[in-house]
Design an enzyme around this catalytic site. Structure first.
Site, PDB file in Angstrom:
ATOM      1  CG  MET A   1      33.104 -14.347   3.087  1.00 49.22           C
ATOM      2  SD  MET A   1      34.909 -14.782   2.970  1.00 49.22           S
ATOM      3  CE  MET A   1      36.094 -13.825   1.570  1.00 49.22           C
TER       4      MET A   1
ATOM      5  CG  HIS B   1      26.873  -9.031  -1.865  1.00 47.58           C
ATOM      6  ND1 HIS B   1      28.131  -8.125  -1.447  1.00 47.58           N
ATOM      7  CD2 HIS B   1      28.047 -10.064  -2.156  1.00 47.58           C
ATOM      8  CE1 HIS B   1      29.006  -8.790  -0.858  1.00 47.58           C
ATOM      9  NE2 HIS B   1      29.155 -10.067  -1.117  1.00 47.58           N
TER      10      HIS B   1
END
Ligand code: PAF
Length: 281
Positions: free
Chosen positions: A30, A37
């Site tokens: 997102m 990430h």
């Protein structure tokens, strides 16, 4: 690195890559990326020849009163980070391109989503599995990478893949922590400096659970109690749940002969944080 916003264009790109024999990896996100990430991206990079990162703040997984509108976003910064991995394609659709106004179909992974966060965020996992199913259909990945920090999400997606015969390999990646133990999360950006200190209670509580399990593994309740005690000591932390469940099925009353998941959700100020640890027998 190219940026694609149209689902149809993304699918055309994926079909042509598959025809050329490429192995497509997908890392769904997102956005508002952090080192956690990037660890997922590097794992995806190692295992695929074409790496796609999706950036989509999915409205369907936020309940009324949750932080959809204020969820942190910084597309330029995200792209600069992804370029350095390197990622080949950023898929960043607008909500209107992902959901037509008359869309009514959902993917629901069933019982595995009913406890833990599912009990406190009605509809959340249905929104997650629906968007992930859509991303799999659009991006056509051979493999997809998910972090273990969202452990129940990972199990729900694995269940969906098995139940619905998706031809996608799911790669789980362990939690990435800051030096002091705080699990990395885009929502950490909401924390003030005092709250950031208080938030350490989550990883400290998990450490206490691990220690109890290592030294005196009598029952899961005692392990949960060891974690709860640490959390309760921190005034700025409001516990939503601390639970010990079977790490495969997420069912309650786990046996200590099998891996158990100790999972925590707590509010620090207005910010809801989650963290977990899997304890092996
Ligand atoms: O973990 C997330 O960031 C989201 O839940 C996901 C998997 C990208 C689906 O929107």
């Amino acid at each position: 690195m190219i940026v694609i916003t149209s689902p149809d264009e993304m699918t055309r790109y994926a079909e042509s890559a598959r025809q050329s024999g490429e192995r497509i990896g997908l890392v769904p996100t997102m956005g508002f990326l952090h080192d956690g990430h990037l660890t997922l991206m590097r794992e995806g990079r190692r295992q695929s020849s074409v790496l796609v990162a999706s950036i989509f703040v999915n409205p369907m997984q936020f309940g009324p009163g949750e932080d959809f509108a204020r969820y942190p976003r910084n597309f330029e910064r995200d792209c600069a980070m992804l370029e350095r991995v390197p990622v080949d394609v950023v898929f960043a659709p607008e909500p209107a391109a992902m959901y037509s106004t008359d869309a009514q179909s959902w993917v629901d992974a069933g019982d595995i989503t009913s406890g833990l966060c599912g009990a406190h965020r009605p509809g959340h996992f249905r929104g997650v599995t629906t968007v992930v199913a859509k991303l799999f259909n659009i991006v056509k990945p051979h493999l997809a990478v998910f972090g273990e920090k969202d452990f129940q999400q990972l199990r729900a997606i694995q269940k969906m893949v098995r139940d619905l015969n998706f031809d996608v390999e799911i790669l789980p990646v362990p939690i990435v922590r800051e030096k002091d133990g705080l699990a990395m999360s885009s929502r950490n950006a909401y924390l003030s400096s005092t709250e950031r200190e208080d938030a350490l209670a989550l990883s400290l509580a998990l450490r206490a659970a691990r220690e109890k399990h290592r030294t005196d593994p009598c029952c899961a309740e005692e392990v949960v109690f060891a974690a709860t005690r640490v959390l309760k000591r921190m005034k700025g932390v409001e516990i939503e749940y601390v639970e010990g469940v079977d790490a495969e099925t997420l069912s309650r009353h786990p046996s200590l002969d099998r891996p158990i998941l100790i999972a925590i959700a707590a509010r620090v100020g207005k910010t809801r944080l989650i963290d977990n640890v899997v304890l092996n027998p």
